[in-house]
Design an enzyme around this catalytic site. Sequence first.
Site, PDB file in Angstrom:
ATOM      1  N   LYS A 148       0.924  -1.054   0.009  1.00 40.75           N
ATOM      2  CA  LYS A 148       0.190   0.075  -0.209  1.00 40.75           C
ATOM      3  C   LYS A 148       0.932   1.461   0.297  1.00 40.75           C
ATOM      4  O   LYS A 148       0.425   1.799  -1.161  1.00 40.75           O
ATOM      5  CB  LYS A 148      -0.704  -0.017   1.186  1.00 40.75           C
ATOM      6  CG  LYS A 148      -1.732   1.017   1.404  1.00 40.75           C
ATOM      7  CD  LYS A 148      -2.850   1.325   2.799  1.00 40.75           C
ATOM      8  CE  LYS A 148      -1.491   1.728   3.592  1.00 40.75           C
ATOM      9  NZ  LYS A 148      -1.569   2.823   4.490  1.00 40.75           N
ATOM     10  N   ASN A 149       1.984   1.367   1.056  1.00 41.59           N
ATOM     11  CA  ASN A 149       2.443   2.523   0.873  1.00 41.59           C
ATOM     12  C   ASN A 149       3.549   2.460  -0.152  1.00 41.59           C
ATOM     13  O   ASN A 149       4.468   3.996   0.542  1.00 41.59           O
ATOM     14  CB  ASN A 149       3.079   2.347   2.518  1.00 41.59           C
ATOM     15  CG  ASN A 149       1.930   2.832   3.607  1.00 41.59           C
ATOM     16  OD1 ASN A 149       0.626   3.050   3.297  1.00 41.59           O
ATOM     17  ND2 ASN A 149       2.841   2.778   5.033  1.00 41.59           N
ATOM     18  N   ARG A 155      -5.051  10.610   4.282  1.00 39.22           N
ATOM     19  CA  ARG A 155      -3.652  11.509   4.231  1.00 39.22           C
ATOM     20  C   ARG A 155      -3.166  11.668   3.319  1.00 39.22           C
ATOM     21  O   ARG A 155      -1.783  12.592   2.719  1.00 39.22           O
ATOM     22  CB  ARG A 155      -3.341  11.681   5.771  1.00 39.22           C
ATOM     23  CG  ARG A 155      -3.224  11.797   6.554  1.00 39.22           C
ATOM     24  CD  ARG A 155      -2.326  11.645   7.789  1.00 39.22           C
ATOM     25  NE  ARG A 155      -0.989  12.588   8.175  1.00 39.22           N
ATOM     26  CZ  ARG A 155      -0.944  14.090   7.979  1.00 39.22           C
ATOM     27  NH1 ARG A 155      -2.069  14.509   8.297  1.00 39.22           N
ATOM     28  NH2 ARG A 155       0.172  14.417   8.297  1.00 39.22           N
ATOM     29  N   ARG A 214       0.814  15.020  12.715  1.00 41.83           N
ATOM     30  CA  ARG A 214       1.534  14.368  11.779  1.00 41.83           C
ATOM     31  C   ARG A 214       1.725  16.102  10.865  1.00 41.83           C
ATOM     32  O   ARG A 214       1.430  16.165  10.062  1.00 41.83           O
ATOM     33  CB  ARG A 214       0.383  13.620  10.644  1.00 41.83           C
ATOM     34  CG  ARG A 214       0.385  12.090  11.302  1.00 41.83           C
ATOM     35  CD  ARG A 214      -0.262  11.353  10.938  1.00 41.83           C
ATOM     36  NE  ARG A 214       0.274  10.792  10.281  1.00 41.83           N
ATOM     37  CZ  ARG A 214       0.046   9.955   9.530  1.00 41.83           C
ATOM     38  NH1 ARG A 214      -0.706   9.395   9.325  1.00 41.83           N
ATOM     39  NH2 ARG A 214       0.416   9.030   8.458  1.00 41.83           N
ATOM     40  N   PRO A 215       2.771  16.705  11.010  1.00 46.01           N
ATOM     41  CA  PRO A 215       3.272  17.949   9.853  1.00 46.01           C
ATOM     42  C   PRO A 215       3.722  17.781   9.432  1.00 46.01           C
ATOM     43  O   PRO A 215       3.917  16.399   8.678  1.00 46.01           O
ATOM     44  CB  PRO A 215       4.141  18.972  11.266  1.00 46.01           C
ATOM     45  CG  PRO A 215       4.980  17.383  11.758  1.00 46.01           C
ATOM     46  CD  PRO A 215       3.669  16.769  12.059  1.00 46.01           C
ATOM     47  N   ASP A 268       5.650  20.357   7.585  1.00 44.39           N
ATOM     48  CA  ASP A 268       6.508  21.486   7.301  1.00 44.39           C
ATOM     49  C   ASP A 268       7.642  21.026   6.577  1.00 44.39           C
ATOM     50  O   ASP A 268       8.289  21.515   5.842  1.00 44.39           O
ATOM     51  CB  ASP A 268       7.458  21.808   8.530  1.00 44.39           C
ATOM     52  CG  ASP A 268       7.485  20.526   9.934  1.00 44.39           C
ATOM     53  OD1 ASP A 268       6.786  19.482  10.136  1.00 44.39           O
ATOM     54  OD2 ASP A 268       8.952  21.066  10.385  1.00 44.39           O
ATOM     55  N   ASP A 278       5.303   0.539  11.839  1.00 40.98           N
ATOM     56  CA  ASP A 278       3.439   0.388  11.732  1.00 40.98           C
ATOM     57  C   ASP A 278       3.567  -1.498  11.986  1.00 40.98           C
ATOM     58  O   ASP A 278       3.065  -2.009  11.278  1.00 40.98           O
ATOM     59  CB  ASP A 278       3.860   0.656  10.382  1.00 40.98           C
ATOM     60  CG  ASP A 278       3.522   1.193   9.513  1.00 40.98           C
ATOM     61  OD1 ASP A 278       3.265   2.467  10.332  1.00 40.98           O
ATOM     62  OD2 ASP A 278       3.707   2.205   8.086  1.00 40.98           O
ATOM     63  N   ILE A 302       8.331   7.407  16.883  1.00 39.49           N
ATOM     64  CA  ILE A 302       8.077   8.489  15.305  1.00 39.49           C
ATOM     65  C   ILE A 302       6.945   8.842  15.590  1.00 39.49           C
ATOM     66  O   ILE A 302       6.713   9.881  15.028  1.00 39.49           O
ATOM     67  CB  ILE A 302       8.127   7.054  14.203  1.00 39.49           C
ATOM     68  CG1 ILE A 302       9.580   5.921  13.968  1.00 39.49           C
ATOM     69  CG2 ILE A 302       7.746   7.616  12.835  1.00 39.49           C
ATOM     70  CD1 ILE A 302      10.497   7.063  13.822  1.00 39.49           C
TER      71      ILE A 302
HETATM   72  C1  EPZ Z   1       4.536   7.025   6.249  1.00 40.59           C
HETATM   73  O1  EPZ Z   1       3.981   8.179   6.778  1.00 40.59           O
HETATM   74  C2  EPZ Z   1       3.568   5.653   6.104  1.00 40.59           C
HETATM   75  N1  EPZ Z   1       2.435   6.254   5.440  1.00 40.59           N
HETATM   76  C3  EPZ Z   1       3.039   5.548   7.773  1.00 40.59           C
HETATM   77  O2  EPZ Z   1       2.278   4.928   7.556  1.00 40.59           O
HETATM   78  C4  EPZ Z   1       4.011   5.525   7.909  1.00 40.59           C
HETATM   79  O3  EPZ Z   1       3.793   5.029   9.616  1.00 40.59           O
HETATM   80  C5  EPZ Z   1       5.070   6.608   8.597  1.00 40.59           C
HETATM   81  O4  EPZ Z   1       5.625   6.660   6.696  1.00 40.59           O
HETATM   82  C6  EPZ Z   1       6.467   6.015   9.243  1.00 40.59           C
HETATM   83  O5  EPZ Z   1       7.335   4.840   8.517  1.00 40.59           O
HETATM   84  C7  EPZ Z   1       1.959   6.158   4.765  1.00 40.59           C
HETATM   85  O6  EPZ Z   1       3.305   5.892   3.021  1.00 40.59           O
HETATM   86  C8  EPZ Z   1       1.049   6.497   3.527  1.00 40.59           C
HETATM   87  P1  EPZ Z   1       6.606  10.401   7.737  1.00 40.59           P
HETATM   88  P2  EPZ Z   1       4.305   9.532   6.299  1.00 40.59           P
HETATM   89  O7  EPZ Z   1       6.740  11.531   7.207  1.00 40.59           O
HETATM   90  O8  EPZ Z   1       4.901   9.752   5.521  1.00 40.59           O
HETATM   91  C9  EPZ Z   1       7.408  14.210  11.441  1.00 40.59           C
HETATM   92  C10 EPZ Z   1       0.278   3.461   8.552  1.00 40.59           C
HETATM   93  O9  EPZ Z   1      -0.384   2.073   8.631  1.00 40.59           O
HETATM   94  N2  EPZ Z   1       7.752  14.901  10.313  1.00 40.59           N
HETATM   95  O10 EPZ Z   1       7.525   9.530   7.465  1.00 40.59           O
HETATM   96  O11 EPZ Z   1       3.411  10.542   6.922  1.00 40.59           O
HETATM   97  C11 EPZ Z   1       6.438  13.201  11.753  1.00 40.59           C
HETATM   98  O12 EPZ Z   1       6.013  14.001  12.602  1.00 40.59           O
HETATM   99  C12 EPZ Z   1       1.065   4.657   7.514  1.00 40.59           C
HETATM  100  O13 EPZ Z   1       0.693   2.338   6.706  1.00 40.59           O
HETATM  101  C13 EPZ Z   1       7.137  15.520  10.234  1.00 40.59           C
HETATM  102  O14 EPZ Z   1       8.015  16.479  11.337  1.00 40.59           O
HETATM  103  O15 EPZ Z   1       5.789   9.390   7.744  1.00 40.59           O
HETATM  104  C14 EPZ Z   1       7.051  11.873  12.612  1.00 40.59           C
HETATM  105  O16 EPZ Z   1       7.359  11.534  13.540  1.00 40.59           O
HETATM  106  C15 EPZ Z   1       0.548   4.935   8.716  1.00 40.59           C
HETATM  107  N3  EPZ Z   1       7.744  16.575   9.323  1.00 40.59           N
HETATM  108  C16 EPZ Z   1       8.339  11.538  11.510  1.00 40.59           C
HETATM  109  O17 EPZ Z   1       8.531  12.789  10.504  1.00 40.59           O
HETATM  110  C17 EPZ Z   1       6.235  16.285   8.101  1.00 40.59           C
HETATM  111  O18 EPZ Z   1       6.499  17.676   7.255  1.00 40.59           O
HETATM  112  C18 EPZ Z   1       8.383  10.327  10.245  1.00 40.59           C
HETATM  113  O19 EPZ Z   1       6.827  11.063   9.321  1.00 40.59           O
HETATM  114  C19 EPZ Z   1       6.920  15.146   7.788  1.00 40.59           C
HETATM  115  C20 EPZ Z   1       7.233  14.454   9.179  1.00 40.59           C
END
Ligand code: EPZ
Length: 435
Positions: free
Chosen positions: A22-23, A100, A129-130, A132, A314, A336
Amino acid sequence: MDKIKIKGGRRLEGKIYISGAKNAALPLICASLLTKDTVTLTNMPMLSDIASMNALLRQLGTQIDEFNDFVDGHPSKTYSYRTAEASSLTAPYDYVRKMRASYYVLGPLLARYGHVEVSLPGGCAIGARPMDIHLSALEQMGAKIEIKNGYIIADAPDKLQGAHIAFHTASVGATCNIMMAAALACGTTIIENAAKEPEIADLAELLNAMGAQISGQGTSTITIEGVSALSGARHKVIPDRIEAGSYAVAAAITRGKIELINAQMQTLQNPMQILRDAGVKVSETPNGILVDAINAKLSGQDIMTDYYPGFPTDLQAQFLALMLTAEGASMVTETIWENRFMHVPELMRMGANINVHGHASAIVRGVKKLSGAQVMATDLRASFALVLAGLAAEGETIVNRVYHLDRGYEKLEEKLKGVGADIERIKEADELAAE
Ligand code: EPZ
């Protein structure tokens, strides 16, 4: 709303076919927006999140053709995406609210058309989930960004410019978005502290097949030489490592034995090592991974989530559920997401012994038995953890809010029934008829 009913206590044995990821699929679909030509994706999982992303692309003017296919001897979907010309450059709130990952249209549309409007997704059950990192990187590439009426409005009328960008966190979503945006930018973009998840390499592979010039994917420095146009391509989605890890726990928690067909050991080194350390036999086979927990006495293990290749967040909920059936204590630490222990109170209703400390750590103590109950979860992986607990519990478990599972686990009941689980879906209509 549909529910899942499980009668627990059965040892699961057999084979489970692992679907496309999926991801990986979600950003791959959005990469098709970078070209007027056709992008064909095979080994696509049949999931509600894919249907939601397809609906968003149709709304943007993409023509999508769907085919029933057979990949590696198993049914799957193939989709062809063609966006000759986008008819809208807006991802509305109603789509983004549901999923999202809709934010993956941001990079491609801005790079191709110089303008995009995407609703800000807001927080969700697992954290704030920012965005930025995505937005700051696009600004460093010359985009003008404004937040207005809940929407990100981004403009780059003179094209995005390559930039040297250092992410403060190795975000998966931002790495994908910026890789897609940079593929059509003027000049070279370097992303430092990029995410290294296998889904990133899969996206880079498709983009390179479309004519992009990306190198370093899979490492923390990715270099993208912008090109003036991209063309169509055909690409097979990688197997879902999180689905594979989830069914590995189904074998372990029922002290069963399951071969995960198509699972890739190299993407699951860390969680499979934890299973081994706990006392489960895990081996690579010509077709995937064999998880053998027959007669195994499991011992508690400490688990800390981390960026890839560390332990995936995950899989945290699923492994936490497994530790309830192990001897001794386990410390599970989530690094995370700030709110990812929502499964804990539900597991407690099944007889679990868990102490959550703050938002980040939980001490899990093995219990003699879990007992079936009515439970529900607020996210996909937490819901699967409840299914796992139900498989191991005495008596009947009803998991509510099945729509979470439908977002990310293809043919869940069918796959589990195939290895001997007593599991069925109660359709909302059946339930009303029974009342
Ligand atoms: C992806 O989300 C996955 N989703 C998530 O899976 C997964 O938990 C996550 O990566 C971490 O592995 C998809 O691929 C669709 P990130 P994503 O940006 O991309 C911080 C599932 O169950 N952050 O890697 O949204 C954030 O807060 C889902 O299938 C910022 O600070 O995650 C987090 O602490 C749930 N600013 C960390 O980075 C930003 O602009 C990782 O988030 C973006 C993120």
